[in-house]
Design a protein around this motif. Structure first.
Motif, PDB file in Angstrom:
ATOM      1  N   ASN A  81       0.886  -1.133   0.018  1.00 41.39           N
ATOM      2  CA  ASN A  81      -0.067  -0.007   0.055  1.00 41.39           C
ATOM      3  C   ASN A  81       0.789   1.298   0.055  1.00 41.39           C
ATOM      4  OD1 ASN A  81       1.051  -0.417   2.615  1.00 41.39           O
ATOM      5  ND2 ASN A  81      -0.975   0.123   3.625  1.00 41.39           N
TER       6      ASN A  81
ATOM      7  N   PRO B 183      -0.404   4.259  -3.560  1.00 33.93           N
ATOM      8  CA  PRO B 183      -1.538   3.975  -4.072  1.00 33.93           C
ATOM      9  C   PRO B 183      -1.990   4.885  -5.290  1.00 33.93           C
ATOM     10  CG  PRO B 183      -1.484   5.358  -1.955  1.00 33.93           C
ATOM     11  CD  PRO B 183      -0.065   4.545  -2.385  1.00 33.93           C
TER      12      PRO B 183
ATOM     13  N   LEU C  19      -4.237  -3.942   0.563  1.00 34.22           N
ATOM     14  CA  LEU C  19      -5.435  -3.491  -0.138  1.00 34.22           C
ATOM     15  C   LEU C  19      -6.619  -4.171  -0.245  1.00 34.22           C
ATOM     16  CD1 LEU C  19      -3.206  -2.251  -3.122  1.00 34.22           C
ATOM     17  CD2 LEU C  19      -3.762  -0.757  -1.075  1.00 34.22           C
TER      18      LEU C  19
ATOM     19  N   ASP D 226      -8.483   0.498  -2.757  1.00 35.54           N
ATOM     20  CA  ASP D 226      -8.430  -0.382  -2.011  1.00 35.54           C
ATOM     21  C   ASP D 226      -9.690  -1.239  -2.087  1.00 35.54           C
ATOM     22  OD1 ASP D 226     -10.245   0.818  -0.203  1.00 35.54           O
ATOM     23  OD2 ASP D 226      -8.375   1.224   1.106  1.00 35.54           O
TER      24      ASP D 226
END
Length: 187
Positions: A131, A134, A153, A177
């Motif tokens: 993560n 992103p 995620l 996510d």
């Protein structure tokens, strides 16, 4: 029988908690939660394709084998932290990449997104990034036809190809996510 994908559990890796801001206070708590979420999601007759970094196992592969067998995994795409594992010695298939199909979708699956062949023109499922980026590597990036299945995620749960393709059918913009994907699908 459903088919599931996930990557980057990093069982036994205490530094990953801080590195990826995981919501756990210890490696023991993390490992237990990861296994619990897996068992809540995946049935024993389902197929699990793990896209690498099962454990922080740089030495001999024993931890990777132990945790992968606890997951009931079927196919491991070797990650950069699974390097201690000799694929020939594993009691399950270990590859660098594979192609999965579901409905009208074709997915090139690999641990590191930079390992995708230049001539691949369909969807890619990868891990490795976690993560940590992103904007470039969200859970779903429709314009790039990329899916990042790093466990952070996915709320630390494998995702089925059925669910994933449903998300892809609905997604028109990037989804950070799985929570953003659920909100989109539930609209």
């Amino acid at each position: 029988m459903a088919r599931y994908v996930i990557s980057d559990h990093h069982f036994g890796h205490s530094n990953i908690i801080e590195y990826c801001d995981r919501p756990f206070t210890s490696v023991g708590e993390m490992d237990s939660a990861l296994l619990d979420r897996h068992y809540e999601t995946v049935d024993p007759d389902d197929l699990l394709v793990h896209l690498g970094d099962v454990a922080m196992d740089m030495r001999d592969g024993r931890e990777t084998i132990e945790y992968f067998q606890q997951l009931g995994g079927d196919l491991l795409l070797q990650g950069n932290h699974d390097v201690g594992l000799d694929p020939a010695a594993a009691p399950f298939p270990v590859l660098d990449s594979c192609v999965l199909e579901h409905g009208d979708y074709r997915f090139y699956c690999t641990h590191r997104p930079e390992d995708v062949p230049d001539d691949w023109d369909n969807w890619v499922i990868h891990g490795h990034i976690h993560n940590n980026d992103p904007e470039t590597h969200p859970f779903v990036a429709p314009a790039e036809q990329r899916v990042n299945v790093s466990c952070e995620l996915l709320d630390f749960r494998p995702i089925s190809l059925e669910t994933l393709t449903g998300v892809l059918d609905a997604a028109t913009t990037s989804l950070r996510d799985v929570a953003a994907a659920k909100a989109l699908v539930e609209e």
